[in-house]
Design a protein around this motif. Structure first.
Motif, PDB file in Angstrom:
ATOM      1  N   GLU C  35       0.823  -1.216   0.000  1.00 19.50           N
ATOM      2  CA  GLU C  35       0.000   0.000   0.000  1.00 19.50           C
ATOM      3  C   GLU C  35       0.853   1.261   0.000  1.00 19.50           C
ATOM      4  O   GLU C  35       0.333   2.360   0.151  1.00 19.50           O
ATOM      5  CB  GLU C  35      -0.923  -0.025   1.223  1.00 19.50           C
ATOM      6  CG  GLU C  35      -1.841  -1.253   1.231  1.00 19.50           C
ATOM      7  CD  GLU C  35      -2.454  -1.545   2.597  1.00 19.50           C
ATOM      8  OE1 GLU C  35      -2.056  -0.895   3.581  1.00 19.50           O
ATOM      9  OE2 GLU C  35      -3.320  -2.438   2.672  1.00 19.50           O
ATOM     10  N   THR C  36       2.158   1.093  -0.140  1.00 20.08           N
ATOM     11  CA  THR C  36       3.053   2.251  -0.198  1.00 20.08           C
ATOM     12  C   THR C  36       2.587   3.168  -1.330  1.00 20.08           C
ATOM     13  O   THR C  36       2.441   2.719  -2.465  1.00 20.08           O
ATOM     14  CB  THR C  36       4.496   1.780  -0.467  1.00 20.08           C
ATOM     15  OG1 THR C  36       4.869   0.869   0.564  1.00 20.08           O
ATOM     16  CG2 THR C  36       5.453   2.957  -0.500  1.00 20.08           C
ATOM     17  N   PRO C  37       2.334   4.426  -1.037  1.00 15.16           N
ATOM     18  CA  PRO C  37       1.814   5.305  -2.086  1.00 15.16           C
ATOM     19  C   PRO C  37       2.762   5.375  -3.286  1.00 15.16           C
ATOM     20  O   PRO C  37       3.965   5.250  -3.152  1.00 15.16           O
ATOM     21  CB  PRO C  37       1.709   6.661  -1.384  1.00 15.16           C
ATOM     22  CG  PRO C  37       1.622   6.341   0.068  1.00 15.16           C
ATOM     23  CD  PRO C  37       2.446   5.105   0.256  1.00 15.16           C
ATOM     24  N   GLY C  38       2.223   5.575  -4.440  1.00 10.15           N
ATOM     25  CA  GLY C  38       2.993   5.632  -5.681  1.00 10.15           C
ATOM     26  C   GLY C  38       2.149   5.077  -6.803  1.00 10.15           C
ATOM     27  O   GLY C  38       2.192   3.895  -7.100  1.00 10.15           O
ATOM     28  N   SER C  39       1.341   5.944  -7.405  1.00  8.15           N
ATOM     29  CA  SER C  39       0.320   5.437  -8.322  1.00  8.15           C
ATOM     30  C   SER C  39       0.907   4.938  -9.642  1.00  8.15           C
ATOM     31  O   SER C  39       0.245   4.215 -10.367  1.00  8.15           O
ATOM     32  CB  SER C  39      -0.720   6.519  -8.586  1.00  8.15           C
ATOM     33  OG  SER C  39      -0.074   7.665  -9.088  1.00  8.15           O
ATOM     34  N   ASP C  40       2.152   5.314  -9.954  1.00  6.25           N
ATOM     35  CA  ASP C  40       2.678   4.845 -11.237  1.00  6.25           C
ATOM     36  C   ASP C  40       3.463   3.539 -11.091  1.00  6.25           C
ATOM     37  O   ASP C  40       4.114   3.095 -12.026  1.00  6.25           O
ATOM     38  CB  ASP C  40       3.550   5.911 -11.902  1.00  6.25           C
ATOM     39  CG  ASP C  40       4.842   6.130 -11.133  1.00  6.25           C
ATOM     40  OD1 ASP C  40       4.848   5.848  -9.904  1.00  6.25           O
ATOM     41  OD2 ASP C  40       5.829   6.567 -11.745  1.00  6.25           O
ATOM     42  N   ALA C  41       3.411   2.948  -9.926  1.00  8.43           N
ATOM     43  CA  ALA C  41       4.136   1.693  -9.739  1.00  8.43           C
ATOM     44  C   ALA C  41       3.574   0.616 -10.661  1.00  8.43           C
ATOM     45  O   ALA C  41       2.358   0.502 -10.841  1.00  8.43           O
ATOM     46  CB  ALA C  41       4.024   1.237  -8.286  1.00  8.43           C
ATOM     47  N   LEU C  42       4.468  -0.156 -11.222  1.00  8.00           N
ATOM     48  CA  LEU C  42       4.049  -1.242 -12.099  1.00  8.00           C
ATOM     49  C   LEU C  42       3.663  -2.455 -11.260  1.00  8.00           C
ATOM     50  O   LEU C  42       4.209  -2.682 -10.181  1.00  8.00           O
ATOM     51  CB  LEU C  42       5.187  -1.617 -13.052  1.00  8.00           C
ATOM     52  CG  LEU C  42       5.606  -0.524 -14.034  1.00  8.00           C
ATOM     53  CD1 LEU C  42       6.884  -0.944 -14.777  1.00  8.00           C
ATOM     54  CD2 LEU C  42       4.482  -0.241 -15.033  1.00  8.00           C
ATOM     55  N   TYR C  43       2.742  -3.224 -11.794  1.00  9.63           N
ATOM     56  CA  TYR C  43       2.332  -4.464 -11.130  1.00  9.63           C
ATOM     57  C   TYR C  43       3.125  -5.633 -11.696  1.00  9.63           C
ATOM     58  O   TYR C  43       3.272  -5.757 -12.911  1.00  9.63           O
ATOM     59  CB  TYR C  43       0.839  -4.718 -11.349  1.00  9.63           C
ATOM     60  CG  TYR C  43      -0.022  -3.718 -10.628  1.00  9.63           C
ATOM     61  CD1 TYR C  43      -0.497  -3.981  -9.351  1.00  9.63           C
ATOM     62  CD2 TYR C  43      -0.353  -2.501 -11.227  1.00  9.63           C
ATOM     63  CE1 TYR C  43      -1.275  -3.050  -8.685  1.00  9.63           C
ATOM     64  CE2 TYR C  43      -1.129  -1.567 -10.569  1.00  9.63           C
ATOM     65  CZ  TYR C  43      -1.594  -1.848  -9.294  1.00  9.63           C
ATOM     66  OH  TYR C  43      -2.357  -0.934  -8.635  1.00  9.63           O
ATOM     67  N   VAL C 108       5.912 -10.711 -15.394  1.00 11.99           N
ATOM     68  CA  VAL C 108       5.318  -9.684 -16.243  1.00 11.99           C
ATOM     69  C   VAL C 108       5.228  -8.390 -15.454  1.00 11.99           C
ATOM     70  O   VAL C 108       4.838  -8.403 -14.283  1.00 11.99           O
ATOM     71  CB  VAL C 108       3.907 -10.105 -16.700  1.00 11.99           C
ATOM     72  CG1 VAL C 108       3.234  -8.961 -17.454  1.00 11.99           C
ATOM     73  CG2 VAL C 108       3.972 -11.354 -17.557  1.00 11.99           C
ATOM     74  N   LEU C 109       5.597  -7.272 -16.088  1.00  8.83           N
ATOM     75  CA  LEU C 109       5.379  -5.952 -15.500  1.00  8.83           C
ATOM     76  C   LEU C 109       4.344  -5.229 -16.355  1.00  8.83           C
ATOM     77  O   LEU C 109       4.479  -5.168 -17.576  1.00  8.83           O
ATOM     78  CB  LEU C 109       6.680  -5.140 -15.490  1.00  8.83           C
ATOM     79  CG  LEU C 109       7.826  -5.729 -14.679  1.00  8.83           C
ATOM     80  CD1 LEU C 109       9.032  -4.795 -14.726  1.00  8.83           C
ATOM     81  CD2 LEU C 109       7.384  -5.959 -13.240  1.00  8.83           C
ATOM     82  N   ALA C 110       3.319  -4.724 -15.704  1.00  2.00           N
ATOM     83  CA  ALA C 110       2.250  -4.072 -16.450  1.00  2.00           C
ATOM     84  C   ALA C 110       1.687  -2.923 -15.635  1.00  2.00           C
ATOM     85  O   ALA C 110       1.920  -2.822 -14.423  1.00  2.00           O
ATOM     86  CB  ALA C 110       1.149  -5.071 -16.805  1.00  2.00           C
ATOM     87  N   THR C 111       0.918  -2.093 -16.324  1.00 11.37           N
ATOM     88  CA  THR C 111       0.391  -0.901 -15.675  1.00 11.37           C
ATOM     89  C   THR C 111      -0.865  -1.179 -14.854  1.00 11.37           C
ATOM     90  O   THR C 111      -1.308  -0.313 -14.102  1.00 11.37           O
ATOM     91  CB  THR C 111       0.072   0.180 -16.724  1.00 11.37           C
ATOM     92  OG1 THR C 111      -0.762  -0.402 -17.730  1.00 11.37           O
ATOM     93  CG2 THR C 111       1.348   0.702 -17.362  1.00 11.37           C
ATOM     94  N   SER C 112      -1.459  -2.349 -15.036  1.00 11.71           N
ATOM     95  CA  SER C 112      -2.599  -2.699 -14.177  1.00 11.71           C
ATOM     96  C   SER C 112      -2.429  -4.126 -13.694  1.00 11.71           C
ATOM     97  O   SER C 112      -1.765  -4.950 -14.341  1.00 11.71           O
ATOM     98  CB  SER C 112      -3.929  -2.563 -14.934  1.00 11.71           C
ATOM     99  OG  SER C 112      -4.120  -3.662 -15.806  1.00 11.71           O
ATOM    100  N   SER C 113      -3.039  -4.427 -12.563  1.00 13.23           N
ATOM    101  CA  SER C 113      -2.925  -5.779 -12.014  1.00 13.23           C
ATOM    102  C   SER C 113      -3.613  -6.774 -12.940  1.00 13.23           C
ATOM    103  O   SER C 113      -3.151  -7.909 -13.090  1.00 13.23           O
ATOM    104  CB  SER C 113      -3.505  -5.834 -10.600  1.00 13.23           C
ATOM    105  OG  SER C 113      -4.850  -5.419 -10.591  1.00 13.23           O
TER     106      SER C 113
END
Lengths: 343, 167, 698
Positions: C35-43, C108-113
């Motif tokens: 839950e660490t803030p950071g909205s651009d983190a990749l999933y 895989v790294l992506a912008t949404s879960s």
């Protein structure tokens, strides 16, 4: 999880038409089993057709004294209904013995009937399973089969074997209480006995029910039944709460002043691919004295054709004495209550 | 496929666009950065994600967001508007009814929902008389909260806290 | 008595203090790792091996890469190289070899879960499967003798126990089994990692930020000063978050491929059964020899542990029997069967939990054999010095725990006959089990104390990279710091969970409060030596964990006794535990409010292990098949009956300045045995393997 479309038709007929037209579409109600399966990769529908609000959320009185339960009635509301509690205590107990408070607030009557087996191999894409992947084999036959069947399973041939069980508690009580299911299809509505809804695995374990694709459960009818007021549900599980049944018994009993059983309804859970109506046990009970010997004899009668899973990794042989013990405990309790009321 | 929807969360209106696959839990946590409901199992087996959805305790992990357009959601954070703790939250603090705290928001939402159910006369599987009144003794509270797992083993203190508020 | 220059006078210590972070926890606003803030983190979502042993022959990521939102797909073919030859467990995506089912094969790294998870399902992997071993077979030709236990020797022998057993008036030989178990903290393991200008910044769900930093620095060839690890709130650990596991390595590795961007990865509950450790299954052979009066002449405890071919952790179950009771002769041994499965690790009361099941059941069986009350049998074998080391105890109050517990539980009225109490269709019985847990101190913590403000109202910032995994470190260390500085708790600003505060030992081994607390006391002493009690703003002192001068002089252990009542349904065999009492002698209790939670939590864990927990490793596939909370049962609220806890006042001047012994684990030790002993008393059926389920009583 594969992407899917989401639709919310205006009425049940529209939902049926949409799903019938698309072999990969599926109904969504409470979602407690389907969303689970989407995540596990067990279900990959093209479209989810949300039927929330399209089937009744009411419990209504039927003219002959029974109850009609809308398919959209949540399990919690079903269990809390005062008519159900008073007239069908086994059913209220079964509902309350299932899942958790949160899940009972979500799960619907229709969805509960259609939930799929909790067999761990069915849920695990890395292991063979004839139900999930036809012809791949049954991992449970020689695997961890603690929650598996002793009645009506398919042990061979290997490419169709399936020893899975139906996980619902509610359905076991409904089967004992001789409920009917109302089903809406493209050609209109039909009613079938609940015992005809679920099917044994036979040679096609992929199919859990007799419903055609696109058929929607709209309601469950409970017949009027004096004996149902003397009913109970006894669930035996590995935790005190929030666990699927190892074995469960839904039973109703009528005993006369002389201590003779005059009528009986029995169904078993956790033992078969279907909620199991125990007709052989019922026959053995009626006319016999209400004693432990009778209850155990009834269980033996029902288990004549039982075949446990004999797995080196944990089979179901223990369920044979457990069915007998659970049935005896349930019936003894009913008979004692019955005797107390007679006094 | 993405769809637009609105959610009211803890009294605040949100418009968002989500994938049809997004659960209410992920919509809250990943889209709205509302992390009070926790992801413990994501399969309805632990209760950590419990919120009050349209007033009833619900597992947000098994609820698809698109199926709840317009819903009113209360999280544990929303039970303490302006930071003033709900009596149940205060009871959890006073009784130390938690350890790691991860299951706690779900326990509290579940307990609030449960108290409301009991107040409306809903029985449980350990209620002796299905047609009688509900009296929330320790066994009743424990059974009704058994959908919320606590791995730290705070159950005894959780029942203490809920019992105090139920009185 | 201590290294401190002034005595430690408890004021805040010993007083109930709610957790400072309590309001955040009950609102859910305390932020855990993912839950660490950071909205651009990749999933991140991984691809895992579906076989237990083999080789990846081809891996096709094109379909995954083509999916909208996918930023990168890493495999062993394109992943950054780790700086050194990492071991098989930590060497994620470094080779095509498959060592275990569930091993990471791609990420895989992506912008949404949703995209990350879908893309992972689109990665196509070709594998050549090779034969694997996954059965704990005592006769396995691979069985080996480990070099040492984490603490202590592998085997120890005193005298000739076999001769003593042969000569004993009564000899008992039994085999006990405990299953593979998984920690399953409610917060799944999670990591958020970001590389910035060659530095690695990691938020990790860990019991030891310093240990995570060490592991990452070693794997990536960095100076430790180039790695920051933060863990503010940790949702339970129980050992699995002690060591660093492949998930943390994978997240840091993947983040290296996208410098400047954060990558976050929280395990699914199912993945929690694959890669973050477990308590290995044990087979334990116990023999006890005694004279007719119940004095032990011999104890042998021989353990075979489940193990892994790619890493070693030995469950030191027989160590329990080295110090518990006096006996003229003794033998304890440990052997390991290495399998093609993941690496086991510490789990709450490692060794003591399974070891006490065997040891304390055997004592009960011996008591019955001799016709002696099981408490009396224990009293007759109370040692005067530690049988293992020969050292005197700093304090040992097992006898007091047993006596006090017997009184509080009502043991005196107990009829020893089994299967004699049928109440409303349930057989009832009672049982007892003893508990012991060592008092270790982890070296190498560092604490800094800094004054903010001046004079009588000065505040004190206390920094130490401790972890609060729920044990209550924030409250406990605040109280210890306040007493060490002789000020009120309101003047302490405690900061933990960040490697910026220097190295620190783990929240583990029941040693966190002891180790960190002793360090804080040392720093406070230095501070007061330097600046007195009226400091200037900015005055600062620091200290490393002091050695305990008594470490070689005394044996230091906490002790306890568990009393339980069990009910077994006469028809169905369902087993319940309506009543439990734990009495503990565990030194000075820092915070009675949170300490009670720890004891209750331990007892609940013991109950859960006794009745519910078993990871079913299907040897055909090599992985755990009951891989979620529906399959792997832990106790629910309804499984817990009436729990009662008492601790005895114990003033131990040797353990540390505060007099604390550690209480995170002793609550578990002996519980499963007490329950099994009570189940025997209830039914006459002796169950020697866990978990105890209803089929045993049918």
């Amino acid at each position: 999880m594969k992407p899917f479309a989401y639709e919310r038709p205006h009425d049940a007929a529209g939902a049926v038409a949409t799903v019938t037209a698309d072999p990969d579409a599926a109904f969504l109600a409470g979602g407690t089993n389907l969303v689970d399966h989407l995540k596990l990769g067990l279900a990959a529908p093209s479209t989810l057709v949300d039927v929330t609000g399209l089937t009744s959320t009411e419990i209504t009185d039927l003219p002959e004294g029974g109850l009609r339960i809308g398919a959209g009635v949540r399990n919690a509301d079903f269990a809390a209904d005062e008519r159900v509690r008073a007239r069908y205590p086994a059913l209220a107990h079964a509902l309350l013995a299932g899942a958790s408070g949160q899940l009972r607030n979500m799960a619907t009557t229709g969805g509960n009937l259609l939930q799929r087996t909790r067999c761990v191999y069915f849920q695990d894409l890395t292991t063979p399973c004839n139900k999930r992947e036809p012809g791949s084999g049954c991992s449970a036959l020689d695997g961890w089969a603690r929650h598996h069947a002793v009645l009506g399973a398919t042990h061979e041939p290997a490419d169709v074997a399936c020893v899975a069980t139906h996980p619902s508690d509610m359905a076991v009580a409904l089967v004992a209480l001789e409920a009917q299911v109302r089903v809406l299809g493209r050609d209109g509505e039909r009613a079938i006995p609940l015992t005809d809804l679920h099917r044994l695995p036979g040679d096609d374990p992929t199919r859990d029910t007799t419903l055609a694709h696109g058929e929607l459960i709209t309601a469950v009818d409970l017949p009027a039944s004096p004996i149902a007021a003397h009913s109970t549900y006894r669930k035996v599980r590995d935790r005190a709460s929030y666990a699927f049944a190892l074995v469960s018994v839904a039973a109703a009993l009528a005993v006369d002043d002389g201590g003779t059983i005059t009528d009986a309804r029995v169904a078993l859970g956790g033992v078969a691919h279907v909620p199991w109506r125990a007709t052989a046990a019922e026959s053995a009970l009626v006319g016999a004295p209400a004693t432990d010997d009778t209850y155990r004899a009834a269980a033996r009668a029902e288990l004549v054709d039982a075949r446990p899973v004999e797995s080196p990794r944990g089979g179901t042989a223990f369920k044979l004495p457990l069915v007998t013990a659970t049935l005896a405990a349930a019936l003894r309790g009913l008979a004692e209550n019955s005797a107390q009321e007679a006094r | 496929m993405k769809l637009d929807l609105t959610l009211t969360v803890d009294g605040h209106h949100h418009s968002l666009t989500v994938d049809t696959r997004t659960t209410v839990l992920d919509a809250l946590r990943e889209h709205l950065d509302i992390t009070s409901p926790k992801k413990g199992c994501d399969h309805g087996q632990c209760g950590a994600c419990t919120v009050l959805l349209d007033g009833r305790r619900t597992l947000s992990c098994l609820s698809l967001a698109v199926a709840h357009d317009g819903a009113e959601i209360t999280t544990a954070d929303g039970l303490a508007p302006d930071g003033e703790l709900h009596p149940l939250q205060q009871a959890f603090v006073d009784h130390d009814a938690y350890q790691c705290g991860y299951c706690t928001p779900g326990q509290i939402c579940s307990a609030v929902g449960m108290l409301d159910e009991a107040a409306h006369g809903a029985p449980s599987v350990v209620t002796d008389d299905l047609t009688g009144d509900v009296r929330l003794d320790r066994a009743e509270i424990a059974e009704r909260l058994s959908g919320n797992l606590c791995r730290c083993g705070a159950y005894a203190h959780i029942v203490d806290a809920v019992e105090q508020v139920a009185r | 008595m201590t290294t401190a220059s002034r005595p430690f006078v408890p004021h805040a210590v010993g007083t109930a203090m709610p957790r400072p972070e309590g309001p955040q926890k009950v609102r859910g606003t305390a932020r855990y790792t993912v839950e660490t803030p950071g909205s651009d983190a990749l999933y991140l979502f991984p691809v895992q091996a579906g076989v237990a042993r083999g080789r990846v022959t081809a891996i096709d990521t094109s379909a995954a890469e083509a999916l909208e939102g996918v930023v990168a797909v890493l495999t062993h073919e394109n992943a950054p190289r780790l700086a050194r030859e990492a071991d098989a467990d930590h060497g994620v995506l470094q080779s095509s070899t498959i060592h275990q089912h569930g091993q990471y094969l791609a990420a895989v790294l992506a912008t949404s879960s949703e995209s990350a998870r879908e893309a992972a399902s689109l990665v196509s992997v070709e594998v050549v499967e090779e034969p694997h071993a996954a059965v704990l077979d005592e006769d396995s030709p691979d069985l080996y003798t480990p070099e040492a236990l984490v603490v202590g020797v592998t085997d120890d022998t005193r005298g000739d126990p076999e001769a003593a057993l042969a000569a004993s008036a009564v000899t008992l030989r039994r085999t006990y089994r405990t299953p593979m178990e998984h920690h399953q903290p409610l917060e799944p393991h999670a990591t958020v990692a970001c590389w910035e200008d060659g530095r690695l910044v990691v938020h990790d769900a860990t019991q030891a930020v310093s240990w995570t930093r060490q592991a990452l620095a070693a794997a990536f060839g960095l100076d430790e000063s180039d790695v920051d690890v933060v863990a503010q709130h940790v949702g339970g650990g129980f050992g699995s978050k002690g060591g660093t596991h492949p998930n943390t390595m994978l997240t840091a590795l993947a983040a290296q491929a996208v410098p400047g961007r954060s990558v976050r990865y929280a395990l699914t509950r199912q993945q929690m059964f694959d890669l973050v450790g477990y308590r290995p299954a044990t087979v334990q052979h116990v023999a006890l020899g005694a004279d007719r009066e119940g004095r032990l002449t011999a104890i042998t405890h021989d353990v075979v542990d489940q193990g892994s071919k790619i890493g070693e952790f030995v469950e030191p179950a027989a160590a329990f029997s080295r110090g518990m009771y006096a006996a003229e002769t003794r033998r304890t041994t440990h052997r390991v069967v290495p399998l093609d499965i993941g690496v086991p690790t510490f789990m709450r009361a490692p060794g003591e939990a399974p070891g006490s099941f065997a040891g304390e059941c055997a004592m009960d069986e011996l008591a019955i054999e001799l016709g002696i009350d099981p408490i009396e049998l224990r009293l007759r074998n109370e040692p005067e010095v530690d049988p293992e080391s020969g050292l005197p105890y700093s304090s040992r109050n097992l006898v007091a725990c047993l006596r006090r517990g017997a009184e509080r539980f009502g043991w005196a009225d107990r009829d020893p006959a089994p299967r004699a109490r049928l109440v409303d269709g349930w057989w009832h019985g009672t049982g007892v089990g003893s508990a012991s847990f060592p008092v270790p101190r982890f070296p190498g913590s560092e604490a800094t104390i800094r004054a903010t403000g001046t004079g009588d109202t000065a505040g004190y910032t206390v920094e130490i990279a401790a972890s609060d995994i729920g044990q209550g470190a924030r409250a406990a260390l605040t109280a210890i710091a306040a007493d060490a500085l002789d000020v009120g708790v309101e003047r302490i600003d405690l900061r933990i969970g960040d490697t910026a505060f220097g190295p620190a030992g783990p929240a583990g081994g029941s040693a966190g409060t002891t180790s960190w607390g002793a360090t804080i006391v040392e720093a406070a002493d230095r501070f007061r030596d330097k600046y007195g009690d009226h400091p200037e703003d900015g005055d600062e002192a620091d200290a490393h964990t002091p050695d305990n001068p008594w470490a070689g002089e005394y044996s230091m252990h906490a002790f306890g006794a568990h009393f339980v009542e069990v009910a077994v349904h006469a028809d169905t065999g369902e087993i319940r535990v309506p009543r439990m009492l734990g009495v503990f002698a565990a030194g000075r209790i820092v915070n009675p409010l949170t300490a009670r939670s720890q004891f209750l939590g331990g007892m609940t864990w013991g109950l859960s292990a006794a009745l519910h927990e078993e990871s079913v490793l299907d040897d055909r596939f090599g992985h755990v098949v009951n891989r979620d909370f529906a399959g792997y049962h832990v106790a629910t609220n309804a499984d817990v009956g009436t729990l009662d806890v008492e601790w005895l006042d114990e003033d131990d001047p040797y353990v540390n300045p505060m007099g604390t012994k550690g209480i995170g684990e002793i609550g578990i030790v002996g519980v499963a045995a007490a329950i099994a002993n009570a189940a025997y008393h209830a039914t006459g059926v002796r169950v020697r393997s866990l978990p105890i389920t209803l089929d045993a009583f049918l």
